[in-house]
Design an enzyme around this catalytic site. Structure first.
Site, short mmCIF file in Angstrom:
data_model
loop_
_atom_site.label_atom_id
_atom_site.label_comp_id
_atom_site.label_asym_id
_atom_site.label_seq_id
_atom_site.Cartn_x
_atom_site.Cartn_y
_atom_site.Cartn_z
N ALA A 69 0.85 -1.19 0.00
CA ALA A 69 0.00 0.00 0.00
C ALA A 69 0.89 1.24 0.00
O ALA A 69 2.06 1.18 0.39
CB ALA A 69 -0.88 -0.02 1.24
N GLY A 108 0.50 -5.24 0.75
CA GLY A 108 -0.62 -5.26 -0.19
C GLY A 108 -0.21 -5.80 -1.56
O GLY A 108 -1.03 -6.35 -2.29
N GLU A 111 -0.36 -9.42 -1.17
CA GLU A 111 -1.78 -9.78 -1.02
C GLU A 111 -2.48 -9.78 -2.37
O GLU A 111 -3.35 -10.60 -2.64
CB GLU A 111 -2.46 -8.80 -0.05
CG GLU A 111 -1.96 -8.99 1.39
CD GLU A 111 -2.49 -7.93 2.33
OE1 GLU A 111 -2.20 -6.74 2.11
OE2 GLU A 111 -3.19 -8.30 3.29
N GLU A 131 3.87 -5.83 7.32
CA GLU A 131 2.99 -4.86 7.97
C GLU A 131 3.27 -4.69 9.46
O GLU A 131 3.19 -3.58 9.99
CB GLU A 131 1.52 -5.25 7.77
CG GLU A 131 0.96 -4.89 6.40
CD GLU A 131 1.18 -5.99 5.36
OE1 GLU A 131 2.03 -6.88 5.61
OE2 GLU A 131 0.51 -5.96 4.31
C1 3H9 Z 1 0.45 -2.51 3.32
O1 3H9 Z 1 0.70 -2.91 2.23
C2 3H9 Z 1 -0.91 -2.65 3.94
C3 3H9 Z 1 -1.80 -3.65 3.29
O2 3H9 Z 1 -1.71 -4.91 3.93
C4 3H9 Z 1 -3.26 -3.29 3.42
C5 3H9 Z 1 -3.74 -2.14 2.66
C6 3H9 Z 1 -5.23 -1.98 2.73
N1 3H9 Z 1 4.64 3.40 0.29
O3 3H9 Z 1 13.34 1.67 0.72
P1 3H9 Z 1 13.77 2.42 -0.49
C7 3H9 Z 1 9.43 4.78 -0.86
S1 3H9 Z 1 1.58 -1.68 4.24
C8 3H9 Z 1 5.16 4.61 0.04
O4 3H9 Z 1 14.79 3.45 -0.35
P2 3H9 Z 1 14.88 0.02 -1.60
C9 3H9 Z 1 10.52 5.09 0.15
O5 3H9 Z 1 10.02 5.93 1.15
C10 3H9 Z 1 3.02 -1.60 3.21
N2 3H9 Z 1 6.45 4.82 -0.24
O6 3H9 Z 1 14.18 1.44 -1.68
C11 3H9 Z 1 11.56 5.73 -0.72
O7 3H9 Z 1 11.16 7.07 -0.93
P3 3H9 Z 1 12.24 8.24 -1.04
C12 3H9 Z 1 3.78 -2.85 3.23
C13 3H9 Z 1 7.25 3.77 -0.23
O8 3H9 Z 1 15.11 -0.42 -2.98
C14 3H9 Z 1 11.43 4.97 -2.05
O9 3H9 Z 1 10.13 4.39 -2.03
N3 3H9 Z 1 4.99 -2.70 2.45
C15 3H9 Z 1 6.78 2.48 0.05
O10 3H9 Z 1 16.02 0.07 -0.67
C16 3H9 Z 1 12.46 3.88 -2.23
O11 3H9 Z 1 12.43 3.04 -1.08
C17 3H9 Z 1 6.15 -2.32 3.03
O12 3H9 Z 1 6.23 -2.13 4.21
C18 3H9 Z 1 5.41 2.31 0.31
N4 3H9 Z 1 4.87 1.10 0.54
O13 3H9 Z 1 13.81 -0.95 -0.93
C19 3H9 Z 1 7.33 -2.22 2.09
N5 3H9 Z 1 7.82 1.63 0.00
O14 3H9 Z 1 13.06 7.90 -2.22
C20 3H9 Z 1 8.12 -0.99 2.40
C21 3H9 Z 1 8.91 2.36 -0.32
O15 3H9 Z 1 11.40 9.45 -1.15
N6 3H9 Z 1 9.18 -0.79 1.47
N7 3H9 Z 1 8.57 3.66 -0.46
O16 3H9 Z 1 13.01 8.15 0.26
C22 3H9 Z 1 10.35 -1.47 1.52
O17 3H9 Z 1 10.54 -2.39 2.30
C23 3H9 Z 1 11.44 -1.04 0.57
O18 3H9 Z 1 11.13 0.26 0.13
C24 3H9 Z 1 11.63 -1.94 -0.67
C25 3H9 Z 1 12.65 -1.26 -1.63
C26 3H9 Z 1 12.18 -3.30 -0.23
C27 3H9 Z 1 10.35 -2.13 -1.42
#
Ligand code: 3H9
Length: 702
Positions: A69, A108, A111, A131
């Site tokens: 999400a 998400g 999911e 999450e």
């Molecule tokens: C969810 O999904 C809830 C659902 O169950 C239900 C919904 C109804 N959103 O980490 P990076 C940004 S909860 C917004 O440096 P990497 C991050 O802030 C979500 N922004 O890259 C950064 O921005 P900036 C569950 C996001 O390659 C840029 O993207 N998912 C999100 O080292 C690059 O990120 C997670 O918790 C997001 N979801 O790692 C996954 N994700 O450049 C969270 C990232 O402005 N994300 N950004 O600083 C991660 O674990 C890592 O970002 C990922 C890439 C492994 C994907």
């Protein structure tokens, strides 16, 4: 539907014969923001209705499948369609839908893949439900669909840990159906085609596989014990237990959604969202924007002790060439053994294989010839923590290192400026404060001296990132950010012993607060001798007007109780097991009597308030002095190097949330008990009085 691509915002559908290939493109990580959800819904509905389409495949452009999400939408009014609605449309689709996963399918995003009728991932991909790390639980079916594919026990472990599961393991667990051999998208389209004519396998309609309820209960108990006061893993158990107990998919989804909604607005979720974004923000150092780092290919490490060996391994792991220097041939041999020993352990635990180990060690040389450091682009000194030793080394290094090389000292407390001056080229000198074990711990304090060139500092930041570390840039002060704050709050726990507490009571209170381990157990693990040596060194300059607090530790050391390595410290260790020691109880009581301090019943809440106030007060001084520019820098140091509970965001974030007037009141109470040196910091007073926050604070330059 025509064969021309159909575009719905960031979602484009193309046709591969009779398969609709739906591609989303929302850089950088394909978060499922509202336009993506809307585009996906329309694309799926169109393909479902199109008589020329037999099957669907969903994939992403860019570096990853949907990373979940859009976290920035949390806490804001929802804009339809919700993710649940999109997933319902996918699962209900009468034609087979296949997810083609590359990069990471998280939250998400995973999911969504679970709602598809089949999943294929490329070999390097990973899936996960992280999450809980954001203080929530999966809110779009993760807790209901994973147990139906992998069984409730594996599901609970995966959801409560939030860990990434690599493609091959995901296949074994039944979470994905295939690992792509070469061309993910082509193979996904082929898989979709192969499913035409069969009834779609809807995950939500599958029965929960048979499982052992006792194993589930044991896993749940382990999760609850590890979570301590963190709420989200406990609530995740509740949601998975529902599926395990036979709830239908609709009932399960509704219950999961209710928990998700409840948690998303909670203080813990807010703190963890702050921690998530701060972890990224901290790496953007305002005054280094646009400064190009120097080129680094070969790195020198001076000293192959525990720290030097750990740093060398971290550098080798990052693909660099490494030259380690020691002072004698014997020390060279011991250094080599230490480094290869770390790889031996990594191999034993299955983290790397023989080929990787050999390749990494092929980039290492260990030598007793200091002059070999001339070949290095950056040198990290990891010698004994003593100013004279370090200055002598930097004196030599200043002339041996090539012009333009960056020279870093891995000091925990010492003055980087004084070390820099000894080199004769202080503009090249920075601090790189690693944490032990340096090949594991993520935090690195990058210390900018008064004379450090900006590109030397940027080089330290860039190197740390390349090593997979989290660099936090700070100025020079005694102990930098982390150890300086640690020293203040640890003193409060020492005072608590003198005023009526016992080590195990203090540890238990701070573990309840959220630290993984209490400070006295940590001290025993780290060894009490280093602190003892430091206290003895500082004794001649100690202000006699200030409360000391070190008497209990001094007595333990004088008895040879240096902690776990000697079998006794604040606790005693029998077969490696920590036990309360009546001898320590007596010693603590004797010290109170000698110091004339009345032992009062221990009040854990008051102690926790004092510990917190001490941290925040020191943080306020650090901010006001300009050691770091932002409160989030302090929070990230505490979270990533000192075991501060992430779900509290960090001491500065928590202080803002509690209200600075309350923290100030705690600090005044603490001052009354602890005496001179514990006055509330002027910045804390100022912000508390005007209703300000640390988050809103920015220091006026000059
Ligand atoms: C969810 O999904 C809830 C659902 O169950 C239900 C919904 C109804 N959103 O980490 P990076 C940004 S909860 C917004 O440096 P990497 C991050 O802030 C979500 N922004 O890259 C950064 O921005 P900036 C569950 C996001 O390659 C840029 O993207 N998912 C999100 O080292 C690059 O990120 C997670 O918790 C997001 N979801 O790692 C996954 N994700 O450049 C969270 C990232 O402005 N994300 N950004 O600083 C991660 O674990 C890592 O970002 C990922 C890439 C492994 C994907």
């Amino acid at each position: 539907m025509s064969t021309a691509p159909a575009t719905h915002g960031p979602v484009v559908t193309t046709r591969q014969g009779r398969v609709a290939l739906i591609l989303a493109d929302n850089p950088p990580v394909n978060a499922l923001a509202q336009p993506v959800r809307e585009g996906l819904l329309r694309a799926v509905q169109e393909a479902a209705a199109d008589p020329a389409v037999d099957a669907l495949a969903i994939a992403c452009e860019g570096r990853t499948f949907f990373a979940g999400a859009e976290i920035r939408e949390f806490g804001k009014p929802p804009v339809p369609p919700g993710l649940g609605e999109v997933l319902d449309a996918i699962e209900a689709c009468p034609k087979p839908v296949v997810a083609a996963i590359h990069g990471t399918a998280l939250g998400g995003g995973f999911e969504l893949a679970l709602a598809c009728h089949a999943r294929i991932a490329d070999a390097k991909a990973a899936v996960g439900l992280p999450e809980v790390k954001l203080g929530i639980i999966p809110g779009a079916g993760g807790t209901q669909r994973v147990p139906r594919l992998a069984g409730p026990v594996a599901a609970l472990e995966m959801i409560a840990s939030g860990r990434h599961v690599r493609a091959e393991e995901a296949r074994r667990l039944g979470l994905i159906d295939a690992v792509a051999e070469s061309d993910l998208r082509a193979e996904a389209v082929e898989l979709a085609r192969s499913l035409v004519g069969r009834p779609p396998r809807r995950t939500g309609e599958l029965p929960v596989p048979a499982f052992d309820p006792a194993a589930f209960d044991a896993a749940a108990a382990a999760v609850a014990a590890k979570a301590r006061s963190q709420v989200s893993p406990i609530r995740a158990i509740e949601a998975v237990r529902l599926t395990a107990g036979g709830a239908g998919i609709r009932e399960g989804l509704a219950a999961e959604r209710a928990i998700f909604r409840e948690l998303v607005g909670s203080d813990q979720a807010k703190a963890l969202r702050y921690a998530f974004f701060s972890e990224r923000e901290v790496q953007r150092v305002p005054h280094l924007q646009g400064v190009a780092p120097r080129q680094v290919d070969v790195v020198g490490v001076i000293g192959a002790g525990t720290m030097g060996a750990g740093i060398a391994v971290a550098l080798l792991d990052a693909g660099l060439r490494v030259v380690v220097t020691e002072t004698s041939i014997e020390a060279v041999g011991a250094g080599w053994d230490r480094i290869s020993g770390l790889y031996g352990r990594a191999m034993k635990s299955g983290r790397i294989d023989q080929a990787k180990r050999d390749e990494r060690l092929s980039r290492l040389s260990v030598t007793d010839d200091f002059a070999e450091l001339a070949a290095c682009d950056l040198v990290i000194e990891a010698a004994f923590e003593d100013m004279a030793v370090k200055q002598e080394i930097f004196g030599r290094l200043g002339s041996v290192a090539r012009p333009g090389a960056t020279l870093a000292t891995n000091t925990s407390y010492l003055d980087v400026d004084a070390i820099g001056r000894a080199s004769g080229r202080p503009e090249d000198v920075i601090g790189l404060h690693f944490f032990s074990p340096a090949n594991i711990m993520r935090l690195v304090e990058v210390v900018e001296g008064a004379a450090s060139a900006k590109d030397a500092v940027a080089t330290g930041v860039a190197l740390a990132k390349r090593m997979g570390k989290l660099p936090v840039t700070c100025g020079v002060c005694d102990g930098f950010v982390g150890n300086r704050i640690l020293a203040t709050w640890r003193q409060q726990t020492d005072f608590a012993l003198e005023d009526g507490a016992l080590p195990q009571e203090v540890d238990a209170a701070l573990e309840r607060y959220g630290f993984a381990m209490g400070p006295f157990a940590v001290a025993d693990l780290a060894g009490l001798d280093i602190g003892w040596a430091r206290r003895k060194r500082l004794a001649p300059t100690r202000d006699p007007g200030r409360r000391y607090g070190g008497t209990v530790a001094d007595r333990l050391c004088a008895m040879g109780r240096f902690g776990q390595k000697t079998g006794a410290g604040y606790y005693r260790y029998v077969d490696g097991k920590r036990q309360v020691d009546p001898e320590v109880t007596r010693l603590v009581e004797d010290v109170s009597a000698e110091l004339g301090r009345e032992r009062r019943p221990f009040d854990p809440n008051a102690m926790v308030r004092h510990v917190r106030a001490a941290m925040v007060n020191e943080g306020a001084k650090i901010l006001a002095e300009g050691v770091v520019p932002r409160a989030l820098d302090i929070d990230m140091v505490l979270l990533h190097g000192y075991g501060f509970p992430a779900w509290r965001g960090g001491p500065m974030f928590e202080a803002d949330a509690i209200g600075l007037a309350t923290i100030l009141a705690d600090m005044r109470e603490l001052h009354a008990l602890s005496g001179p040196g514990w006055e509330p910091a002027p910045l804390l007073v100022e912000l508390a009085e005007k209703g300000g926050t640390f988050a809103g604070y920015s220091r006026t330059p000059g």
